[in-house]
Write an enzyme that holds these catalytic residues in place. Structure first.
Site, PDB file in Angstrom:
ATOM      1  N   CYS A  29       0.829  -1.209   0.000  1.00  0.00           N
ATOM      2  CA  CYS A  29       0.000   0.000   0.000  1.00  0.00           C
ATOM      3  C   CYS A  29       0.861   1.257   0.000  1.00  0.00           C
ATOM      4  O   CYS A  29       0.532   2.251  -0.664  1.00  0.00           O
ATOM      5  CB  CYS A  29      -0.928   0.012   1.213  1.00  0.00           C
ATOM      6  N   ARG A  79      -7.898  -4.304  -2.922  1.00  0.00           N
ATOM      7  CA  ARG A  79      -7.452  -3.158  -3.734  1.00  0.00           C
ATOM      8  C   ARG A  79      -8.473  -2.944  -4.852  1.00  0.00           C
ATOM      9  O   ARG A  79      -8.524  -3.700  -5.822  1.00  0.00           O
ATOM     10  CB  ARG A  79      -6.071  -3.423  -4.327  1.00  0.00           C
TER      11      ARG A  79
END
Length: 213
Positions: free
Chosen positions: A48, A125
């Site tokens: 991330c 995601r």
């Protein structure tokens, strides 16, 4: 297993109001702009962090395309603030776009970002491309282990905006400046006409023309 409802391409993007690193926002605040709404599993995680640095590096490119970036995870606004400060410290990019602190998971549930098989307290995601009229135009999903290609998201926005403007389609791997696909004929007569038209033709159902600015 809990059913996940995902807004579909062509549907109105669900409205929301949320707390972010830029204060409270509503999706409708951005009508007239395109929106790339994307979720990440958690702050202060390796993949991330690389993604957010990559989004921040390209944020001016998104702005040039009239695109508002909005990030999201199920973390507090304090966690977001601390994390984006670390991203700026280590990568040199200031995150200018809002990041939703979705502690109640309201937005995550609205957009089908929580997949129970992957985890019940974190988002996968997700990328939603929403046009300037508030319509969902594209959806991308990635697992926690694999980061997204930000250039591909930019390419997708370019393709969507170009096809909207010119009424054409784009082929595989298309990039700005490359030839585009002419709409396919819908009648026998139009198919015959197509074969006489001044396009780069593979056959009646597949024809290309040059890129126009």
């Amino acid at each position: 297993m809990e059913e996940v409802r995902i807004p579909l391409i062509g549907e109105k993007a669900p409205e929301f109001e949320a707390v972010t690193t830029k204060g409270k926002i509503k999706l409708s605040d951005f009508l007239g702009k395109w929106v790339v709404l994307f979720s990440h599993p958690a702050d202060f995680t390796p993949v991330c962090t690389t993604e957010f640095a990559a989004f921040a590096e390209k944020q001016e490119e998104f702005k040039k395309r009239n695109v508002q970036l909005i990030g999201l995870s199920i973390d507090s606004v304090y966690s977001h603030i601390a994390w984006i400060r670390e991203i700026q410290k280590y990568f040199g990019f200031k995150v200018e776009f809002p990041v939703i602190a979705d502690l109640d998971m309201n937005v995550a549930h609205l957009y089908g970002m929580i997949h129970p098989g992957s985890g019940k307290t974190s988002t996968v995601r997700t990328v939603f491309v929403i046009d300037d009229k508030g319509i969902v135009r594209a959806i991308l999903y990635y697992p926690a282990t694999n980061g997204r290609n930000i250039d591909e998201i930019l390419r997708l926005v370019d393709a969507l905006q170009y096809t909207d403007k010119h009424g054409v389609a784009t082929p595989a791997n298309w990039k700005v400046g490359e030839k585009v696909i002419v709409p396919t004929p819908l009648t026998v007569d139009d198919a015959e006409k197509r074969m006489k038209e001044d396009y780069e033709k593979v056959d009646w159902f597949l024809a290309f023309k040059k890129y126009e600015k």
